[in-house]
Design an enzyme around this catalytic site. Structure first.
Site, PDB file in Angstrom:
ATOM      1  N   LYS A  80      64.102  20.626  31.320  1.00 50.07           N
ATOM      2  CA  LYS A  80      65.172  20.365  31.131  1.00 50.07           C
ATOM      3  C   LYS A  80      66.079  21.991  31.107  1.00 50.07           C
ATOM      4  CE  LYS A  80      68.974  20.193  26.740  1.00 50.07           C
ATOM      5  NZ  LYS A  80      68.730  21.136  24.943  1.00 50.07           N
ATOM      6  N   SER A 156      70.448  16.780  22.397  1.00 49.50           N
ATOM      7  CA  SER A 156      71.033  17.623  23.692  1.00 49.50           C
ATOM      8  C   SER A 156      69.997  17.213  24.985  1.00 49.50           C
ATOM      9  CB  SER A 156      71.193  19.251  23.755  1.00 49.50           C
ATOM     10  OG  SER A 156      70.384  19.434  23.488  1.00 49.50           O
ATOM     11  N   SER A 180      67.386  18.463  18.937  1.00 53.14           N
ATOM     12  CA  SER A 180      67.815  17.929  20.554  1.00 53.14           C
ATOM     13  C   SER A 180      66.255  17.458  21.142  1.00 53.14           C
ATOM     14  CB  SER A 180      68.403  19.349  21.025  1.00 53.14           C
ATOM     15  OG  SER A 180      70.083  19.358  20.320  1.00 53.14           O
TER      16      SER A 180
END
Length: 474
Positions: A80, A156, A180
């Site tokens: 990420k 996220s 997330s």
């Protein structure tokens, strides 16, 4: 070799060991897969093809010598884009991040993966500074759901979840400050674990403080356990990291659930309106746990919605991460992020400390709850994936993403381990997630319970078909 993209990390390592295929084969297949899905789902901000193939070649040589570097040698991994990856810019979904720089350091979890020979494919999408439960940003646009590109992948860590679901690497590193890794994993039909806070070190420290955890997004619990055996343990750069792990998470998978005391809370005591298809899928999986020998009691943890305390801490973090931005930089921000940072900047120290007090009280209540129950099971989310490109579903009445994630953020406040397991699909074919929560430091119980569901055939959903190119990124 496209079938290599369907294998788990455990299966890839086994294949390398037996000489059935090489890390170069797997990396080429995975990179090809990533390139094919990118126009439709927009999972990546960066693919490092040449570097990945070079790493895979080095791994192949080690396997040929019978000297693998570690537990994940040659396994394709994505990261990420809020975690540092040496040699690649970490833009955090923001136009305010300067891509120029040395970028010469790995985050602790990335460093451990590198030491174990993982192959880094690239960086996955995130909303700006990971601030919300869906993945779109002014920098990289909208990330879409593998099962229906008109829907959100969640966030996220949405790019990571979409990539894993579609075979663009079996493992991804994400972060979880309010759900997330669990939110996008649930929406995309894969597994994820938010470990006990500090179990996986984090550096640089998150502006959202001790709400933010680092964790794996994977095909199943066995892959997550293998990944946790690599990324857990102390790192001198994280003052809050826990000490060394005693034993192996992989070894802990095999205990089963017989005799475990499982609390099943379908709606947190009626506080959450759960869609019928979600509730039914979760209940069926809970019934399977009972059939496997767990002692299941339908009961609720003793707390009311802590959203106000979470907002105080979360919005303050948004103000902190953007504190030094001038007027022009603030204009470049995601409008929702700009709104919550303005709210966060108005809190005073006493209001912040009151939120900390509420957090500690919630932790006390959950500590007492787990004296009676080993595991808490809930839906991960009360709904399945909704339309892409918006923070909240249309006509939901919610103002912020926390309105539709009431099962996830409480356990960031308490720092407990929590995972999501795919347990079915709704009438539109969209995945449903079941959440497993344990007391702090009992990540092994979470993984063990999830693995029992996979072994019994009660976890997992049909893989998404290859999405056709659509409006990804717009």
């Amino acid at each position: 070799m496209s079938e290599l993209t369907e294998l788990t990390a455990v299966q890839l390592v086994d294949g390398y060991r037996k000489g059935e295929f090489s890390p170069v084969d797997a990396t080429r297949a995975t990179l090809d897969r990533a390139g094919r899905i990118q126009p439709a789902v927009n999972a990546f901000v960066r693919l490092d093809t040449d570097e990945a193939l070079a790493q895979a070649g080095e791994s192949a040589e080690r396997w040929q010598r019978g000297e693998p570097a570690g537990l994940l040698d040659g396994v394709p991994v994505t990261v990420k884009d809020v975690l540092l990856l040496r040699g690649a810019p970490t833009l955090r979904g923001s136009k305010n991040t300067d891509p120029q720089g040395s970028w010469d350091e790995d985050a602790p979890s990335v460093a451990r993966l590198r030491e174990h020979g993982a192959v880094f494919l690239g960086k996955t999408t995130t909303p700006e500074f990971g601030w919300k439960g869906v993945t779109d940003s002014p920098l990289s646009g909208v990330t879409r759901n593998p099962y229906d590109v008109s829907r959100t992948a969640g966030g996220s860590s949405g790019g990571s979840a979409a990539a894993v679901a579609l075979g663009a690497g079996p493992l991804s590193l994400g972060t979880d400050g309010g759900g997330s890794v669990r939110i996008p994993a649930a929406f995309c039909g894969i597994f994820s674990l938010k470990p006990t806070y500090g179990r996986v070190p984090l550096y640089p420290a998150s502006a959202f403080g001790t709400l933010a955890h680092v964790g794996p997004l994977t095909r199943d619990a066995a892959d997550a356990a293998l990944m946790m055996d690599v990324i857990s343990g102390p790192d001198a750069r994280d003052w809050s990291a826990l000490g060394p792990v005693h034993g192996s998470f992989v070894d802990a998978l095999e205990g089963g659930v017989r005799g475990l005391r499982v609390a099943y809370s379908p709606s947190l005591g009626g506080q959450v309106a759960v869609r019928p298809a979600v509730a039914a899928a979760v209940r069926r999986a809970v019934e399977r746990l009972a059939g496997l020998g767990a002692h299941v009691t339908e009961t609720d943890p003793d707390f009311t919605d802590p959203v106000d305390a979470f907002h105080t801490l979360w919005f303050s973090g948004a103000a902190r991460v953007t504190q030094r931005f001038g007027p022009h930089q603030r204009e470049l921000l995601d409008p929702g992020l700009r709104e919550i940072r303005d709210l966060g900047a108005r809190y005073n120290a006493l209001e912040y400390l009151a939120a900390v007090d509420a957090r500690m009280e919630l932790g006390r209540r959950m500590g007492l709850f787990h004296e009676s129950y080993d595991i808490l099971v809930t839906p991960t989310l009360p709904l399945t994936a909704f339309e892409a490109g918006v923070e909240v579903p249309a006509h939901s009445g919610h103002r912020r993403w926390t309105g539709w994630t009431p099962f996830t953020y409480p356990f960031n406040l308490t720092q407990q381990p929590a995972a999501t397991v795919p347990v079915g699909v709704d009438g539109d074919g969209l995945p449903v997630g079941l959440q497993i929560v344990a007391a702090r430091h009992r990540d092994d119980l979470v993984l063990r319970t999830a693995h029992a569901l996979y072994t019994a055939g009660a976890a997992g959903v049909p893989a998404p078909s290859s999405p056709s190119a659509g409006p990804a990124g717009s």
